[in-house]
Design a protein around this motif. Structure first.
Motif, mmCIF file in Angstrom:
data_model
loop_
_atom_site.group_PDB
_atom_site.id
_atom_site.type_symbol
_atom_site.label_atom_id
_atom_site.label_comp_id
_atom_site.label_asym_id
_atom_site.label_seq_id
_atom_site.Cartn_x
_atom_site.Cartn_y
_atom_site.Cartn_z
ATOM 1 N N UNK A 70 0.997 -1.214 0.020
ATOM 2 C CA UNK A 70 0.103 0.184 -0.019
ATOM 3 C C UNK A 70 0.951 1.177 0.090
ATOM 4 N N UNK A 71 1.904 1.363 0.464
ATOM 5 C CA UNK A 71 2.828 2.476 0.677
ATOM 6 C C UNK A 71 3.721 2.629 -0.713
ATOM 7 N N UNK A 72 4.310 1.645 -1.186
ATOM 8 C CA UNK A 72 5.063 1.581 -2.326
ATOM 9 C C UNK A 72 4.323 1.333 -3.624
ATOM 10 N N UNK A 73 3.676 2.149 -4.264
ATOM 11 C CA UNK A 73 2.785 1.998 -5.651
ATOM 12 C C UNK A 73 2.587 3.145 -6.336
ATOM 13 N N UNK A 74 2.462 2.795 -7.702
ATOM 14 C CA UNK A 74 2.378 3.939 -8.630
ATOM 15 C C UNK A 74 1.064 4.656 -8.232
ATOM 16 N N UNK A 75 1.305 6.102 -8.494
ATOM 17 C CA UNK A 75 0.031 6.719 -8.459
ATOM 18 C C UNK A 75 -1.205 6.826 -9.659
ATOM 19 N N UNK A 76 -2.183 7.324 -9.534
ATOM 20 C CA UNK A 76 -3.044 7.367 -10.432
ATOM 21 C C UNK A 76 -2.574 7.710 -11.997
ATOM 22 N N UNK A 77 -3.302 7.278 -12.850
ATOM 23 C CA UNK A 77 -2.755 7.603 -14.212
ATOM 24 C C UNK A 77 -2.856 9.059 -14.597
ATOM 25 N N UNK A 78 -3.840 9.828 -13.927
ATOM 26 C CA UNK A 78 -3.920 11.310 -14.132
ATOM 27 C C UNK A 78 -3.137 11.880 -12.928
ATOM 28 N N UNK A 79 -2.242 11.352 -12.364
ATOM 29 C CA UNK A 79 -1.448 12.011 -11.459
ATOM 30 C C UNK A 79 -0.184 12.965 -12.030
ATOM 31 N N UNK A 80 0.347 13.468 -11.298
ATOM 32 C CA UNK A 80 1.645 14.406 -11.846
ATOM 33 C C UNK A 80 2.728 14.379 -10.628
ATOM 34 N N UNK A 81 4.012 14.202 -10.901
ATOM 35 C CA UNK A 81 4.513 13.701 -12.291
ATOM 36 C C UNK A 81 4.163 12.329 -12.734
ATOM 37 N N UNK A 82 4.683 11.883 -13.845
ATOM 38 C CA UNK A 82 4.433 10.626 -14.332
ATOM 39 C C UNK A 82 5.160 9.548 -13.927
ATOM 40 N N UNK A 83 6.151 9.575 -12.812
ATOM 41 C CA UNK A 83 6.803 8.630 -12.241
ATOM 42 C C UNK A 83 6.962 8.725 -10.808
ATOM 43 N N UNK A 84 6.533 7.682 -10.202
ATOM 44 C CA UNK A 84 6.580 7.815 -8.511
ATOM 45 C C UNK A 84 7.971 7.372 -8.023
ATOM 46 N N UNK A 85 8.922 8.185 -7.502
ATOM 47 C CA UNK A 85 10.115 7.842 -6.971
ATOM 48 C C UNK A 85 10.273 7.718 -5.639
ATOM 49 N N UNK A 86 10.999 6.592 -5.203
ATOM 50 C CA UNK A 86 11.115 6.271 -3.966
ATOM 51 C C UNK A 86 12.784 6.272 -3.527
ATOM 52 N N UNK A 87 12.949 6.306 -2.502
ATOM 53 C CA UNK A 87 14.428 6.228 -1.902
ATOM 54 C C UNK A 87 14.263 5.263 -0.581
ATOM 55 N N UNK A 88 14.462 4.165 -0.433
ATOM 56 C CA UNK A 88 14.111 3.200 0.765
ATOM 57 C C UNK A 88 15.549 2.916 1.352
ATOM 58 N N UNK A 89 15.784 3.343 2.593
ATOM 59 C CA UNK A 89 16.952 3.129 3.283
ATOM 60 C C UNK A 89 16.854 1.662 4.043
ATOM 61 N N UNK A 90 17.647 0.633 3.757
ATOM 62 C CA UNK A 90 17.750 -0.528 4.284
ATOM 63 C C UNK A 90 18.731 -0.799 5.263
ATOM 64 N N UNK A 91 18.564 -0.834 6.741
ATOM 65 C CA UNK A 91 19.038 -0.929 7.698
ATOM 66 C C UNK A 91 19.022 -2.383 8.631
ATOM 67 N N UNK A 92 19.636 -2.203 9.695
ATOM 68 C CA UNK A 92 19.129 -3.590 10.575
ATOM 69 C C UNK A 92 20.011 -3.408 11.839
#
Length: 268
Positions: A70-92
Motif C-alpha cells: 500500500x505504501x510503495x505503489x504507482x500513483x493514478x494515471x492522471x497524477x503528476x508527475x508521471x513517475x513515482x520515485x522512492x528512496x528506501x534506506x535498508x538498515x538492521x
C-alpha cells in the motif's frame, strides 16, 4: 621628625584604603561577566545536527511486510508527475547488520532534511531487516543499502510499464550525509546498474506469480533453523533411505532378459 614620618606614611595608608575598593570593583565586574556567560551556550551547536537528530524517526515511514504494497505503489494515471520515485534506506541491527549500521543510519538521518528540501524530492522510507526479515529476503536486500525505485504510473489502457530498481550499497565506515543526499541531489543513482534479475520486487518472475513473499518466508525459515538441526535431519533421512534399500527384495528378472539355460538331461 615625627611629622615627616607621618607624612611619609600617608601615601601608604591611602593605598591601603584604596585596595579594598579596587577589589570590590573587580569582583563586581567578574560576577556580572560570569552571570552573563552562564546564560550563553558554551558552544554553538551544529544546526544540521540539532535539526535532524531524530527527523528520520518522525517524518520517514517504516516499510513493513504489512504495508509495503500500500505504501510503495504507482500513483493514478492522471497524477503528476508521471513517475513515482522512492528512496528506501535498508538498515538492521545485531542480527542482520552485526551492529555496524550506526554510522550509515546517522548519515541517512542527516540527509533527510537535505533531500526533502529539494523541489523534486522523492518519497522516503526505511526498512529494518531485523524487524522485517521476510520482506528483506523476498527482495534479496541486506543492510546497509539504499533502494532507488522509479514506478511509472499506469498507461491509459491500464497497463503497467516496468519499474526501475537500483540497489546502492552503502559503506558502513566511510559513508557521509552528503554522499547519501547526492544519490538524489546529484543523480548519483544513475551510476548504479538497473536490477532486472529474478528477485525484482515488482517485475521479477517471483513477483509476477505472487511467489516472492512465500519465498521470503522460506528463506527466513531456513535462516532461523540452527545448523545442527539440518545435520540431524539429513542424517535421519540418509539412514532411512539406506534401511529401505537393505530391506527391499532382490530385483526381478526383466521381461526382455534371455531365459536361463535348461539343465542337461541325465542318461538312462
Amino acid at each position: 621628625m615625627r611629622t615627616s614620618s607621618v607624612l611619609l606614611a600617608l601615601p601608604a595608608l591611602s593605598c591601603a584604603q584604596q585596595i579594598p575598593y579596587l577589589e570590590q570593583i573587580k569582583g563586581f565586574f567578574t560576577t556580572k561577566v560570569s552571570h552573563a556567560a552562564s546564560g550563553m551556550p558554551t558552544s554553538i551547536p551544529n544546526p544540521l545536527t540539532a535539526a535532524t537528530g531524530k527527523i528520520a524517526e518522525v517524518s520517514v515511514p517504516q516499510l513493513t511486510l504489512a504495508n509495503h504494497k500500500e505504501l510503495i505503489k504507482p500513483g493514478a494515471a492522471t497524477a503528476s508527475p508521471g513517475i513515482e520515485t522512492w528512496m528506501v534506506y535498508v538498515t538492521g541491527g545485531n542480527k542482520t547488520c552485526f551492529g555496524t549500521c550506526g554510522r550509515a543510519e546517522e548519515a541517512f538521518n542527516g540527509s533527510v532534511v537535505l533531500i526533502e528540501a529539494s523541489p523534486t524530492a522523492p518519497n522516503l522510507a526505511y526498512l529494518n531487516c531485523d524487524q522485517d526479515q521476510v520482506l528483506c529476503a523476498a527482495w534479496a536486500v541486506s543492510p546497509p543499502n539504499v533502494l532507488h525505485m522509479q514506478l511509472p504510473q499506469p498507461l491509459p489502457d491500464q497497463s503497467q510499464p516496468p519499474s526501475t530498481v537500483r540497489a546502492i550499497q552503502v559503506n558502513r565506515t566511510t559513508i557521509t550525509t552528503s554522499q547519501i543526499a547526492a544519490i538524489h541531489l546529484e543523480d548519483k543513482y544513475l551510476d548504479s546498474p538497473v536490477y532486472e534479475g529474478f528477485w525484482h520486487p515488482f517485475n521479477g518472475p517471483l513477483a509476477d506469480y505472487g511467489l516472492n513473499i512465500p519465498a521470503g518466508y522460506a528463506i527466513w525459515a531456513f535462516s532461523v533453523i540452527p545448523s545442527w538441526a539440518f545435520m540431524i535431519g539429513i542424517s535421519m533421512i540418509s539412514r532411512n533411505i539406506m534401511s529401505r534399500r537393505a530391506q527391499a527384495p532382490p530385483a526381478r528378472r526383466s521381461a526382455g532378459a534371455p531365459p536361463a539355460a535348461a539343465a542337461p538331461a541325465t542318461a538312462k
